[in-house]
Design a protein around this motif. Structure first.
Motif, PDB file in Angstrom:
ATOM      1  N   LEU A 260      19.988  47.655  -7.689  1.00  0.00           N
ATOM      2  CA  LEU A 260      19.577  49.173  -7.425  1.00  0.00           C
ATOM      3  C   LEU A 260      20.509  50.070  -8.025  1.00  0.00           C
ATOM      4  O   LEU A 260      21.647  49.530  -8.145  1.00  0.00           O
ATOM      5  CB  LEU A 260      19.474  49.439  -6.132  1.00  0.00           C
ATOM      6  N   GLU A 261      20.377  51.329  -8.241  1.00  0.00           N
ATOM      7  CA  GLU A 261      20.977  52.207  -8.806  1.00  0.00           C
ATOM      8  C   GLU A 261      22.425  52.358  -7.903  1.00  0.00           C
ATOM      9  O   GLU A 261      22.321  52.427  -6.776  1.00  0.00           O
ATOM     10  CB  GLU A 261      20.368  53.613  -9.068  1.00  0.00           C
ATOM     11  N   GLY A 262      23.637  52.326  -8.770  1.00  0.00           N
ATOM     12  CA  GLY A 262      24.693  52.510  -7.687  1.00  0.00           C
ATOM     13  C   GLY A 262      25.364  51.412  -7.193  1.00  0.00           C
ATOM     14  O   GLY A 262      26.521  51.474  -6.797  1.00  0.00           O
ATOM     15  N   ASP A 263      24.714  50.144  -7.449  1.00  0.00           N
ATOM     16  CA  ASP A 263      25.359  48.860  -6.832  1.00  0.00           C
ATOM     17  C   ASP A 263      26.458  48.420  -7.686  1.00  0.00           C
ATOM     18  O   ASP A 263      26.736  48.972  -8.846  1.00  0.00           O
ATOM     19  CB  ASP A 263      24.202  47.812  -7.179  1.00  0.00           C
ATOM     20  N   ASP A 264      27.259  47.874  -7.218  1.00  0.00           N
ATOM     21  CA  ASP A 264      28.526  47.316  -7.681  1.00  0.00           C
ATOM     22  C   ASP A 264      28.432  46.065  -8.788  1.00  0.00           C
ATOM     23  O   ASP A 264      28.951  46.018  -9.710  1.00  0.00           O
ATOM     24  CB  ASP A 264      29.584  46.615  -6.792  1.00  0.00           C
ATOM     25  N   TYR A 265      27.366  45.398  -8.386  1.00  0.00           N
ATOM     26  CA  TYR A 265      26.769  44.267  -9.286  1.00  0.00           C
ATOM     27  C   TYR A 265      25.472  44.392 -10.219  1.00  0.00           C
ATOM     28  O   TYR A 265      24.566  45.527  -9.622  1.00  0.00           O
ATOM     29  CB  TYR A 265      26.618  43.062  -8.527  1.00  0.00           C
ATOM     30  N   GLN A 266      25.407  43.838 -11.257  1.00  0.00           N
ATOM     31  CA  GLN A 266      24.052  44.106 -12.130  1.00  0.00           C
ATOM     32  C   GLN A 266      23.303  42.805 -12.289  1.00  0.00           C
ATOM     33  O   GLN A 266      23.886  41.770 -11.930  1.00  0.00           O
ATOM     34  CB  GLN A 266      24.440  44.853 -13.369  1.00  0.00           C
ATOM     35  N   ARG A 267      22.112  42.878 -12.604  1.00  0.00           N
ATOM     36  CA  ARG A 267      21.439  41.727 -12.902  1.00  0.00           C
ATOM     37  C   ARG A 267      21.422  41.595 -14.318  1.00  0.00           C
ATOM     38  O   ARG A 267      21.424  42.513 -15.055  1.00  0.00           O
ATOM     39  CB  ARG A 267      19.744  42.217 -12.794  1.00  0.00           C
ATOM     40  N   PRO A 268      21.512  40.250 -14.575  1.00  0.00           N
ATOM     41  CA  PRO A 268      21.760  40.051 -16.528  1.00  0.00           C
ATOM     42  C   PRO A 268      20.359  40.115 -16.893  1.00  0.00           C
ATOM     43  O   PRO A 268      19.306  40.331 -16.257  1.00  0.00           O
ATOM     44  CB  PRO A 268      22.201  38.495 -16.239  1.00  0.00           C
ATOM     45  N   GLU A 269      20.472  40.437 -18.011  1.00  0.00           N
ATOM     46  CA  GLU A 269      19.305  40.622 -18.973  1.00  0.00           C
ATOM     47  C   GLU A 269      18.463  39.271 -18.987  1.00  0.00           C
ATOM     48  O   GLU A 269      19.023  38.280 -18.883  1.00  0.00           O
ATOM     49  CB  GLU A 269      19.615  40.841 -20.529  1.00  0.00           C
ATOM     50  N   THR A 270      16.928  39.561 -19.000  1.00  0.00           N
ATOM     51  CA  THR A 270      16.203  38.427 -18.798  1.00  0.00           C
ATOM     52  C   THR A 270      16.371  37.281 -19.788  1.00  0.00           C
ATOM     53  O   THR A 270      16.253  35.979 -19.343  1.00  0.00           O
ATOM     54  CB  THR A 270      14.858  38.939 -18.925  1.00  0.00           C
ATOM     55  N   GLU A 271      16.874  37.853 -21.081  1.00  0.00           N
ATOM     56  CA  GLU A 271      16.928  36.751 -21.951  1.00  0.00           C
ATOM     57  C   GLU A 271      18.015  35.825 -21.617  1.00  0.00           C
ATOM     58  O   GLU A 271      18.290  34.508 -21.947  1.00  0.00           O
ATOM     59  CB  GLU A 271      17.133  37.397 -23.531  1.00  0.00           C
ATOM     60  N   ARG A 272      19.246  36.492 -20.963  1.00  0.00           N
ATOM     61  CA  ARG A 272      20.297  35.727 -20.761  1.00  0.00           C
ATOM     62  C   ARG A 272      19.956  34.737 -19.545  1.00  0.00           C
ATOM     63  O   ARG A 272      20.456  33.576 -19.456  1.00  0.00           O
ATOM     64  CB  ARG A 272      21.632  36.591 -20.255  1.00  0.00           C
ATOM     65  N   ILE A 273      19.164  35.124 -18.756  1.00  0.00           N
ATOM     66  CA  ILE A 273      18.756  34.344 -17.572  1.00  0.00           C
ATOM     67  C   ILE A 273      18.114  33.198 -18.035  1.00  0.00           C
ATOM     68  O   ILE A 273      18.303  32.012 -17.623  1.00  0.00           O
ATOM     69  CB  ILE A 273      17.749  35.069 -16.495  1.00  0.00           C
ATOM     70  N   ARG A 274      17.056  33.244 -19.052  1.00  0.00           N
ATOM     71  CA  ARG A 274      16.276  32.064 -19.447  1.00  0.00           C
ATOM     72  C   ARG A 274      17.265  31.231 -20.338  1.00  0.00           C
ATOM     73  O   ARG A 274      17.177  30.026 -20.201  1.00  0.00           O
ATOM     74  CB  ARG A 274      15.099  32.603 -20.407  1.00  0.00           C
ATOM     75  N   GLU A 275      18.183  31.714 -20.931  1.00  0.00           N
ATOM     76  CA  GLU A 275      19.216  30.864 -21.935  1.00  0.00           C
ATOM     77  C   GLU A 275      19.975  30.012 -20.694  1.00  0.00           C
ATOM     78  O   GLU A 275      20.445  29.059 -21.100  1.00  0.00           O
ATOM     79  CB  GLU A 275      19.968  32.107 -22.486  1.00  0.00           C
ATOM     80  N   ILE A 276      20.320  30.697 -19.827  1.00  0.00           N
ATOM     81  CA  ILE A 276      21.333  29.836 -18.896  1.00  0.00           C
ATOM     82  C   ILE A 276      20.466  28.846 -18.189  1.00  0.00           C
ATOM     83  O   ILE A 276      20.925  27.508 -18.417  1.00  0.00           O
ATOM     84  CB  ILE A 276      21.507  30.658 -17.388  1.00  0.00           C
ATOM     85  N   VAL A 277      19.316  28.708 -17.811  1.00  0.00           N
ATOM     86  CA  VAL A 277      18.444  27.883 -17.353  1.00  0.00           C
ATOM     87  C   VAL A 277      18.405  26.735 -18.524  1.00  0.00           C
ATOM     88  O   VAL A 277      18.319  25.546 -18.225  1.00  0.00           O
ATOM     89  CB  VAL A 277      17.193  28.357 -17.064  1.00  0.00           C
ATOM     90  N   ARG A 278      17.981  27.415 -19.784  1.00  0.00           N
ATOM     91  CA  ARG A 278      17.695  26.260 -20.717  1.00  0.00           C
ATOM     92  C   ARG A 278      19.147  25.487 -21.049  1.00  0.00           C
ATOM     93  O   ARG A 278      18.888  24.076 -20.990  1.00  0.00           O
ATOM     94  CB  ARG A 278      17.467  27.037 -22.066  1.00  0.00           C
ATOM     95  N   ILE A 279      20.154  26.043 -20.972  1.00  0.00           N
ATOM     96  CA  ILE A 279      21.441  25.249 -21.298  1.00  0.00           C
ATOM     97  C   ILE A 279      21.754  24.320 -20.147  1.00  0.00           C
ATOM     98  O   ILE A 279      22.015  23.307 -20.541  1.00  0.00           O
ATOM     99  CB  ILE A 279      22.369  26.241 -21.316  1.00  0.00           C
TER     100      ILE A 279
END
Ligand code: SF4
Length: 314
Positions: A260-279
């Motif tokens: 959410l806005e102002g959070d200390d952490y961020q969600r990775p981009e969708t393409e990176r998430i898919r790439e992680i799973v593929r790898i």
């Protein structure tokens, strides 16, 4: 004060006596005979529908609130504590600290409330709280749901950051639940940072304990990995994960952080998430993307309650 309000667990004789007063067949079917009593313990304060599940904000009898989540495929995620002492840095529930334990009857009340809305065939103990810090109440609820509650044992999922007491207690239960372990990183020092008050156990040791439980029970371990952009989504982790998990009886659940806005952490981009799973698949690690249900409307665990508490304080 009654035991369920204090969070004190009943001994098994008391529990059995209580259930002898109810209709066993009805209890086996859907716990309806308890409904009147459970009505006094919890009620749905609000329901928030999302595209993949609904979040329920549940009022407890003393005015505290917890969240339950209706998951796809007749699953339900229940809360085991109001607040949590572990203090994971990416978790809203952890920011409040522990407020109180949720009693076994209050855990069951969450199931009964959900069953009024639709079938519940799986219960995961992954909502607010660390189940290992409320072990007696959680085990009592698991025992009941796995016997009178008519839920298959492998469909009861105990989630923990890796408290050693869990590995002593679970194998001794007649109802042995499946196990989810919060891993989040392969690096011990990063894990200690992200989960500041979790037991200081190295990821290798945690996986070893999980592997033994998985082999003994025949249920694969669910390794949980909240994916945080720039923190634990790097190539170093992708190199280390197969060394840790390849060949293990388990699945890696990658849960992209819901920022959410102002959070200390961020969600990775969708393409990176898919790439992680593929790898990871290519490297021999069974990996699934899991979004926390209902997050499109209400965010992650504890955010709904935090908003409601904030609104009450205005
Ligand atoms: Fe507690 Fe779980 Fe939140 Fe960590 S992620 S603070 S264990 S509720």
């Amino acid at each position: 004060m009654r035991a369920w309000l204090t969070g004190q667990a009943f001994d098994s004789d008391t529990w059995r006596r209580r259930f002898d007063n109810f209709l066993p067949l009805a209890v086996r079917e859907a716990l309806p005979a308890l409904a009147a009593e459970l009505d006094g313990l919890a009620r749905v304060r609000s329901e928030h529908a999302g595209h993949d599940g609904s979040r329920l904000l549940v009022d407890l009898a003393d005015g505290q609130m917890v969240e339950s989540v209706l998951l796809p495929r007749d699953g339900l995620c229940v809360s085991t504590q109001v607040g949590c002492a572990v203090g994971c840095r990416f978790c809203m529930t952890g920011k409040s600290g522990l407020i109180r334990q949720v009693a076994s009857m209050e855990i069951l009340a969450q199931v009964v409330l959900a069953r009024r809305l639709r079938a519940v065939k799986k219960v995961v103990f992954m909502g607010m709280g660390e189940p290992a810090h409320n072990l007696d109440n959680v085990l009592e609820a698991i025992n009941l749901l796995g016997t009178d509650g008519n839920i298959g044992h492998k469909n009861l999922v105990f989630s923990t950051v890796g408290d050693p007491r869990v590995f002593d207690a679970l194998p001794r239960q007649s109802v042995k639940p499946a196990l989810a372990l919060s891993l989040h990183t392969t690096r011990a020092e990063l894990r200690e940072h992200l989960l500041p008050r979790a037991p200081k156990i190295a990821p290798e040791a945690l996986v070893e304990l999980g592997e033994k439980y998985a082999r003994d029970t025949g249920y694969p371990i669910q390794y949980q990995w909240t994916l945080l952009k720039g923190i634990n989504d790097g190539d170093d982790e992708l190199d280390a994960i197969p060394r840790l998990l390849k060949g293990k009886f388990g699945v890696l659940n990658v849960i992209p952080f819901n920022s959410l806005e102002g959070d200390d952490y961020q969600r990775p981009e969708t393409e990176r998430i898919r790439e992680i799973v593929r790898i990871l698949h290519r490297r021999g690690v069974l990996t699934k993307i899991r979004n926390s249900a209902g997050q499109d409307v209400d965010g992650g665990c504890g955010q709904l309650r935090a908003r409601a508490v904030g609104a009450e304080q205005v």
